[in-house]
Design a protein around this motif. Structure first.
Motif, mmCIF file in Angstrom:
data_model
loop_
_atom_site.group_PDB
_atom_site.id
_atom_site.type_symbol
_atom_site.label_atom_id
_atom_site.label_comp_id
_atom_site.label_asym_id
_atom_site.label_seq_id
_atom_site.Cartn_x
_atom_site.Cartn_y
_atom_site.Cartn_z
ATOM 1 N N GLY A 1 77.398 94.070 -29.621
ATOM 2 C CA GLY A 1 76.120 93.912 -30.317
ATOM 3 C C GLY A 1 75.928 92.505 -30.860
ATOM 4 N N ILE A 2 76.987 91.925 -31.431
ATOM 5 C CA ILE A 2 76.879 90.562 -31.946
ATOM 6 C C ILE A 2 76.702 89.577 -30.790
ATOM 7 C CG2 ILE A 2 78.098 88.746 -33.198
ATOM 8 C CD1 ILE A 2 79.461 91.051 -34.773
ATOM 9 N N ALA A 3 77.460 89.783 -29.709
ATOM 10 C CA ALA A 3 77.285 88.934 -28.532
ATOM 11 C C ALA A 3 75.874 89.053 -27.976
ATOM 12 C CB ALA A 3 78.315 89.304 -27.464
ATOM 13 N N ALA A 4 75.322 90.261 -28.022
ATOM 14 C CA ALA A 4 73.965 90.479 -27.517
ATOM 15 C C ALA A 4 72.924 89.760 -28.370
ATOM 16 C CB ALA A 4 73.661 91.980 -27.464
ATOM 17 N N VAL A 5 73.190 89.615 -29.662
ATOM 18 C CA VAL A 5 72.280 88.841 -30.515
ATOM 19 C C VAL A 5 72.204 87.391 -30.024
ATOM 20 C CG1 VAL A 5 71.961 87.892 -32.846
ATOM 21 C CG2 VAL A 5 72.568 90.303 -32.544
ATOM 22 N N VAL A 6 73.339 86.863 -29.573
ATOM 23 C CA VAL A 6 73.346 85.507 -29.014
ATOM 24 C C VAL A 6 72.454 85.451 -27.773
ATOM 25 C CG1 VAL A 6 74.780 83.623 -28.128
ATOM 26 C CG2 VAL A 6 75.690 85.167 -29.876
ATOM 27 N N TYR A 7 72.512 86.487 -26.946
ATOM 28 C CA TYR A 7 71.660 86.517 -25.749
ATOM 29 C C TYR A 7 70.184 86.621 -26.141
ATOM 30 C CZ TYR A 7 69.965 87.841 -21.123
ATOM 31 O OH TYR A 7 69.285 87.895 -19.937
ATOM 32 N N PHE A 8 69.903 87.380 -27.188
ATOM 33 C CA PHE A 8 68.534 87.464 -27.701
ATOM 34 C C PHE A 8 68.016 86.063 -28.038
ATOM 35 C CE2 PHE A 8 65.543 87.617 -31.195
ATOM 36 C CZ PHE A 8 64.713 88.684 -30.906
ATOM 37 N N LEU A 9 68.824 85.293 -28.746
ATOM 38 C CA LEU A 9 68.415 83.938 -29.126
ATOM 39 C C LEU A 9 68.281 83.041 -27.892
ATOM 40 C CD1 LEU A 9 70.595 83.338 -32.310
ATOM 41 C CD2 LEU A 9 68.115 83.651 -32.202
ATOM 42 N N ALA A 10 69.199 83.199 -26.937
ATOM 43 C CA ALA A 10 69.127 82.386 -25.722
ATOM 44 C C ALA A 10 67.837 82.652 -24.969
ATOM 45 C CB ALA A 10 70.338 82.664 -24.832
ATOM 46 N N MET A 11 67.426 83.917 -24.901
ATOM 47 C CA MET A 11 66.185 84.252 -24.213
ATOM 48 C C MET A 11 64.985 83.720 -24.979
ATOM 49 S SD MET A 11 66.702 85.724 -21.339
ATOM 50 C CE MET A 11 65.261 86.707 -20.943
ATOM 51 N N PHE A 12 65.056 83.737 -26.297
ATOM 52 C CA PHE A 12 63.986 83.141 -27.108
ATOM 53 C C PHE A 12 63.848 81.655 -26.778
ATOM 54 C CE2 PHE A 12 62.680 80.668 -30.781
ATOM 55 C CZ PHE A 12 61.543 81.332 -31.212
ATOM 56 N N HIS A 13 64.983 80.946 -26.758
ATOM 57 C CA HIS A 13 64.952 79.518 -26.448
ATOM 58 C C HIS A 13 64.479 79.272 -25.017
ATOM 59 C CE1 HIS A 13 66.689 78.289 -30.204
ATOM 60 N NE2 HIS A 13 67.820 78.925 -30.002
ATOM 61 N N ARG A 14 64.975 80.089 -24.093
ATOM 62 C CA ARG A 14 64.677 79.877 -22.674
ATOM 63 C C ARG A 14 63.203 80.076 -22.366
ATOM 64 N NH1 ARG A 14 67.530 83.957 -18.752
ATOM 65 N NH2 ARG A 14 69.386 83.044 -19.723
ATOM 66 N N ASN A 15 62.603 81.107 -22.955
ATOM 67 C CA ASN A 15 61.235 81.472 -22.600
ATOM 68 C C ASN A 15 60.185 80.928 -23.561
ATOM 69 O OD1 ASN A 15 61.536 83.505 -20.228
ATOM 70 N ND2 ASN A 15 63.087 84.142 -21.704
ATOM 71 N N PHE B 1 74.851 84.483 -21.074
ATOM 72 C CA PHE B 1 74.751 85.789 -20.430
ATOM 73 C C PHE B 1 76.077 86.237 -19.823
ATOM 74 C CE2 PHE B 1 73.877 88.566 -16.810
ATOM 75 C CZ PHE B 1 73.178 89.568 -17.439
ATOM 76 N N LEU B 2 76.743 85.327 -19.121
ATOM 77 C CA LEU B 2 78.001 85.704 -18.471
ATOM 78 C C LEU B 2 79.042 86.153 -19.491
ATOM 79 C CD1 LEU B 2 78.376 82.928 -15.753
ATOM 80 C CD2 LEU B 2 77.371 85.205 -15.547
ATOM 81 N N ASN B 3 79.022 85.573 -20.674
ATOM 82 C CA ASN B 3 80.008 85.966 -21.684
ATOM 83 C C ASN B 3 79.636 87.260 -22.387
ATOM 84 O OD1 ASN B 3 82.312 83.910 -22.056
ATOM 85 N ND2 ASN B 3 80.505 82.642 -21.679
ATOM 86 N N VAL B 4 78.342 87.564 -22.478
ATOM 87 C CA VAL B 4 77.953 88.885 -22.986
ATOM 88 C C VAL B 4 78.370 89.959 -21.984
ATOM 89 C CG1 VAL B 4 76.052 90.310 -23.807
ATOM 90 C CG2 VAL B 4 76.034 87.862 -24.257
ATOM 91 N N ILE B 5 78.113 89.693 -20.692
ATOM 92 C CA ILE B 5 78.561 90.608 -19.636
ATOM 93 C C ILE B 5 80.084 90.725 -19.635
ATOM 94 C CG2 ILE B 5 78.727 90.843 -17.117
ATOM 95 C CD1 ILE B 5 76.059 91.671 -18.111
ATOM 96 N N ARG B 6 80.756 89.602 -19.847
ATOM 97 C CA ARG B 6 82.218 89.579 -19.902
ATOM 98 C C ARG B 6 82.720 90.430 -21.057
ATOM 99 N NH1 ARG B 6 86.601 89.378 -17.734
ATOM 100 N NH2 ARG B 6 88.168 87.772 -18.004
ATOM 101 N N THR B 7 82.029 90.377 -22.188
ATOM 102 C CA THR B 7 82.401 91.222 -23.319
ATOM 103 C C THR B 7 82.361 92.693 -22.927
ATOM 104 O OG1 THR B 7 81.521 89.596 -24.879
ATOM 105 C CG2 THR B 7 81.819 91.830 -25.698
ATOM 106 N N GLY B 8 81.314 93.076 -22.180
ATOM 107 C CA GLY B 8 81.229 94.453 -21.705
ATOM 108 C C GLY B 8 82.393 94.829 -20.810
ATOM 109 N N ALA B 9 82.806 93.914 -19.922
ATOM 110 C CA ALA B 9 83.911 94.200 -19.008
ATOM 111 C C ALA B 9 85.237 94.322 -19.748
ATOM 112 C CB ALA B 9 84.000 93.100 -17.949
#
Length: 432
Positions: A40-54, A143-151
């Motif tokens: 969940g914390i890693a996913a918050v980072v992805y949330f911010l990355a998508m905010f910055h990206r888009n 993204f790859l590290n959020v996915i990596r966290t899942g793995a």
């Protein structure tokens, strides 16, 4: 469904499959509440990355006025970000395998924060481009590290669900860059909006340091004797699963991402005459239903691997043919209702893309060496996005006052068509 059935269906190609599977079952991560907290914390980072990206989509017209540039130069702002993002995917995959998610995510947040601050105070387009370049470099690790966290934290059968939920969080981040960012830009201005986003990134980095760990307690650290870059790429491409994942990502997530990164607002505002608020509501609403369905649909690939093939084929061809209809509509753009329906379909596909593309990417590979395959999948998808964004800007600039969004999106449609054909060929080819 047992892990043995899942792995056999997804195309493991070893004669000692049964022995290998038993060993993997015994060594699987346990999952549980701590796993969901870390993810969940890693996913918050992805949330911010998508905010910055888009963010450039909602800020596109503001940037055009602030830096006094045309469509082609405007497209350079997200394009340099995407170029860096794409080029860094293989190194990011290797770092995901070597550094681990915790250190990688902290680095990414620091770099994105620096880029956002530079973008906020940029006095000209060159400085703004440098800021977007830093944002792309930081984003490439996320993204790859959020996915990596899942793995690393969840059993294999839960991986597609975690990937789908990661896509859901990314969709929420993309939504936050639509109406909320547009409102902020109109309310408090350019500098305050983006400086605030940079500050939030730094605070999130502190949270990652405090609570995220690379693996559950007692799980062994990966061996440092990992393959070289070349060996990792060859290993990933030797399996059909990662190749299917690359082709799937190159079509399923592309159209809506092209709209989200830059061309959604211009299409709806300039092409259809909508207000910025209405355009934002349409783009936001398009994500609502697919995001609500993600917790249910994301389970399908993990529990029923045989459903992956019809799902990925249906999504790829539906997205491709829908956009082909938009660009081939006689007499100009289709009615708004038609284009809105295509946008909704594209949003649904984008939200489902991670659970399919990255689940295929793991086929045949041990968990400690999935980073490179995931990097190849991500690189494939965002190469198509980058080409779609750039080609649209160039064609709009060339047509000038008679700018045609139908013509602008033709290259994107051709890329989607090529990827859909590739998926069809790969999935019809008998396994070796």
């Amino acid at each position: 469904m047992s892990l043995e059935t899942s792995q056999h269906t997804s195309g493991q190609e070893r004669s000692d499959d049964r022995t290998t599977t038993v060993r993997q079952v015994a060594s699987e991560p346990p999952g549980g509440a701590r796993a969901w907290l870390v993810w969940g914390i890693a996913a918050v980072v992805y949330f911010l990355a998508m905010f910055h990206r888009n963010g450039m989509s909602a800020a596109a017209l503001h940037a055009q006025e602030r830096f006094d540039v045309g469509p082609a130069l405007l497209s350079a702002l997200p394009t340099v970000q995407l170029v860096i993002y794409v080029l860094f995917q293989i190194p990011a995959g290797l770092l995901a395998d070597r550094l681990g998610p915790r250190r990688s995510l902290v680095i990414s947040l620091g770099v994105m924060a620096a880029g956002t601050v530079l973008f906020a105070v940029a006095p000209d387009v060159r400085t703004a481009v440098a800021g977007r370049l830093l944002i792309g470099a930081g984003d490439s690790l996320v993204f790859l590290n959020v996915i990596r966290t899942g793995a690393l934290w969840f059993p294999r059968r839960h991986y597609s669900l975690v990937s789908a939920l990661t896509g859901l969080v990314g969709g929420l981040g993309q939504l936050s860059s639509a109406v909320p960012l547009s409102a902020l830009l109109n309310g408090v201005g350019w500098e305050v909006s983006f400086l605030g986003a940079g500050a939030v990134s730094l605070l999130t980095g502190a949270l990652v340091l405090l609570l995220v760990r690379d693996r559950p307690d007692g799980r062994p650290a990966p061996s440092h004797a990992l393959p070289s870059v070349r060996e990792s790429i060859v290993e990933a491409l030797s399996h059909r699963g990662p190749r299917v994942g690359m082709a799937a990502h190159a079509v399923i997530m592309v159209p809506f991402t092209v709209l989200g990164i830059l061309w959604g607002y211009p299409l709806l505002e300039e092409g259809y005459g909508l207000s910025a608020r209405t355009a934002g509501l349409l783009l936001t609403g398009a994500m609502a239903l697919p995001m609500a369905l993600v917790p249910f649909l994301g389970r399908i690939p993990g529990r029923h691997p045989s459903a992956r093939r019809p799902l990925v084929l249906a999504l790829a061809w539906t997205v491709t043919l829908s956009w082909l209809g938009v660009v081939a509509w006689p007499g100009g753009l289709p009615p708004l209702a038609v284009t809105a329906a295509v946008i909704v379909v594209s949003a649904f596909a984008t939200v489902m893309a991670p659970s399919l593309s990255f689940d295929y990417a793991r086929d045949g590979l041990p968990e400690q060496r999935t980073g490179t395959a995931s990097g190849l999948v991500n690189m494939s998808g965002f190469t198509s996005v980058m080409l779609g964004v750039v080609s649209a800007g160039v064609l709009l600039d060339l047509t000038g006052a008679d700018a045609s969004f139908q013509l602008a999106f033709v290259p994107m449609v051709l890329l989607c068509l090529a990827a859909s054909v590739t998926i069809t060929v790969l999935l019809r080819r008998p396994r070796r």
